[in-house]
Design a protein around this motif. Structure first.
Motif, mmCIF file in Angstrom:
data_model
loop_
_atom_site.group_PDB
_atom_site.id
_atom_site.type_symbol
_atom_site.label_atom_id
_atom_site.label_comp_id
_atom_site.label_asym_id
_atom_site.label_seq_id
_atom_site.Cartn_x
_atom_site.Cartn_y
_atom_site.Cartn_z
ATOM 1 N N GLY A 44 1.639 -2.972 1.256
ATOM 2 C CA GLY A 44 0.504 -3.767 1.717
ATOM 3 C C GLY A 44 -0.064 -3.231 3.012
ATOM 4 O O GLY A 44 -1.288 -3.179 3.200
ATOM 5 N N VAL A 45 0.827 -2.822 3.908
ATOM 6 C CA VAL A 45 0.391 -2.234 5.188
ATOM 7 C C VAL A 45 -0.315 -0.899 4.948
ATOM 8 O O VAL A 45 -1.377 -0.627 5.511
ATOM 9 C CB VAL A 45 1.599 -2.038 6.127
ATOM 10 C CG1 VAL A 45 1.166 -1.346 7.430
ATOM 11 C CG2 VAL A 45 2.265 -3.371 6.432
ATOM 12 N N ILE A 46 0.278 -0.075 4.088
ATOM 13 C CA ILE A 46 -0.290 1.241 3.803
ATOM 14 C C ILE A 46 -1.676 1.121 3.180
ATOM 15 O O ILE A 46 -2.633 1.777 3.619
ATOM 16 C CB ILE A 46 0.645 2.042 2.876
ATOM 17 C CG1 ILE A 46 1.957 2.364 3.597
ATOM 18 C CG2 ILE A 46 -0.037 3.329 2.393
ATOM 19 C CD1 ILE A 46 3.026 2.968 2.705
ATOM 20 N N PHE A 47 -1.801 0.275 2.167
ATOM 21 C CA PHE A 47 -3.097 0.109 1.508
ATOM 22 C C PHE A 47 -4.143 -0.459 2.471
ATOM 23 O O PHE A 47 -5.307 -0.044 2.457
ATOM 24 C CB PHE A 47 -2.959 -0.807 0.293
ATOM 25 C CG PHE A 47 -2.221 -0.199 -0.866
ATOM 26 C CD1 PHE A 47 -2.348 1.160 -1.153
ATOM 27 C CD2 PHE A 47 -1.398 -0.972 -1.676
ATOM 28 C CE1 PHE A 47 -1.669 1.730 -2.225
ATOM 29 C CE2 PHE A 47 -0.717 -0.411 -2.746
ATOM 30 C CZ PHE A 47 -0.856 0.945 -3.021
ATOM 31 N N SER A 48 -3.732 -1.403 3.302
ATOM 32 C CA SER A 48 -4.669 -1.992 4.267
ATOM 33 C C SER A 48 -5.168 -0.945 5.256
ATOM 34 O O SER A 48 -6.369 -0.881 5.570
ATOM 35 C CB SER A 48 -3.990 -3.139 5.028
ATOM 36 O OG SER A 48 -3.644 -4.191 4.160
ATOM 37 N N LEU A 49 -4.259 -0.098 5.733
ATOM 38 C CA LEU A 49 -4.642 0.942 6.686
ATOM 39 C C LEU A 49 -5.522 2.009 6.033
ATOM 40 O O LEU A 49 -6.449 2.534 6.665
ATOM 41 C CB LEU A 49 -3.392 1.588 7.296
ATOM 42 C CG LEU A 49 -2.595 0.707 8.258
ATOM 43 C CD1 LEU A 49 -1.304 1.406 8.671
ATOM 44 C CD2 LEU A 49 -3.429 0.380 9.502
ATOM 45 N N LEU A 50 -5.240 2.320 4.769
ATOM 46 C CA LEU A 50 -6.065 3.302 4.062
ATOM 47 C C LEU A 50 -7.478 2.767 3.848
ATOM 48 O O LEU A 50 -8.465 3.498 4.012
ATOM 49 C CB LEU A 50 -5.422 3.660 2.723
ATOM 50 C CG LEU A 50 -4.183 4.549 2.785
ATOM 51 C CD1 LEU A 50 -3.497 4.638 1.430
ATOM 52 C CD2 LEU A 50 -4.544 5.961 3.277
ATOM 53 N N LEU A 51 -7.593 1.490 3.492
ATOM 54 C CA LEU A 51 -8.913 0.888 3.313
ATOM 55 C C LEU A 51 -9.643 0.791 4.654
ATOM 56 O O LEU A 51 -10.860 0.992 4.723
ATOM 57 C CB LEU A 51 -8.784 -0.490 2.672
ATOM 58 C CG LEU A 51 -8.343 -0.497 1.201
ATOM 59 C CD1 LEU A 51 -8.129 -1.931 0.717
ATOM 60 C CD2 LEU A 51 -9.372 0.204 0.320
ATOM 61 N N ALA A 52 -8.891 0.501 5.720
ATOM 62 C CA ALA A 52 -9.493 0.473 7.054
ATOM 63 C C ALA A 52 -9.975 1.862 7.447
ATOM 64 O O ALA A 52 -11.031 2.025 8.080
ATOM 65 C CB ALA A 52 -8.477 -0.049 8.075
#
Length: 214
Positions: A44-52
């Protein structure tokens, strides 16, 4: 060029999110060094940072195009992994994870030294992805071997190997954040033994290099 790269990384991230939502692990063999389920919340953290990162590229300077392309390719390989793993094609799944990890690491090497908030965001998201994919690759390898009646690789020594590999790689590519995912996996181990303590110490040392860059 930045909007194009932003679209590429954003689309590949969303594709991986969609494909990962369909995967099921309940009936899958669990290697002894597999962390508790809570550890996988790091996705969840990884995907959120990638989208950011994708959103940031629309309004700011994108990182090296090679970095974005390689990391996006890695995410696509992850999408293919989820499809094959769900079909219990464990050898193919392992190979997809392996190539996904290597592709992500190659992309990470193209990133320049972080000097502002945007570049730190790119380095953090790409590093967390690369590090966690390596953990997933070792788990995939152990599962594939077990399904072929080979249990020699189901050992905590796999964690030590992961620890040393990630530490060495983080030094070579000068990306200390690579150590965070393996530290996260170590914190969620079901049991405590000396190998875990040694591995934790190694990657803590690797992460400490981050503070020497300021």
């Amino acid at each position: 060029m930045s909007p194009i790269l932003a679209s590429i990384i954003g689309t590949s991230t969303l594709l991986t999110i969609c494909s990962s939502s369909a995967i099921r692990f309940k009936s899958t063999y669990r290697p002894v060094f597999q962390p508790k389920n809570g550890a996988f919340s790091i996705w969840g953290v990884i995907f959120s940072l990638l989208l950011a990162s994708s959103a940031t590229m629309f309004v700011n300077q994108a990182p090296n195009s090679n970095s974005v392309i390689f990391v996006s390719a890695s995410l696509i390989l992850c999408s293919l992994w989820t499809l094959n793993f769900s079909e219990k094609k464990y050898i193919i799944s392992f190979l997809l994870l392996l190539f996904g990890t290597l592709t992500s690491l190659v992309g990470l090497t193209f990133l320049k030294k972080s000097t502002d908030i945007e570049s730190w965001l790119y380095e953090t998201s790409f590093s967390l992805l690369s590090g966690w994919l390596f953990v997933a690759t070792l788990l995939g390898f152990s599962i594939a071997m077990h399904e072929n009646d080979i249990d020699d690789f189901d050992s905590y020594y796999m964690l030590l190997f992961a620890s040393l590999f990630v530490y060495s790689t983080s030094i070579i590519v000068k990306k200390p954040i690579l150590n965070v995912p393996i530290l996260w996996a170590l914190l969620f181990q079901s049991s405590i033994n000396p190998i875990i303590f040694v591995s934790f110490g190694v990657n803590t040392l690797g992460l400490s290099k981050l503070f020497l860059t300021f």
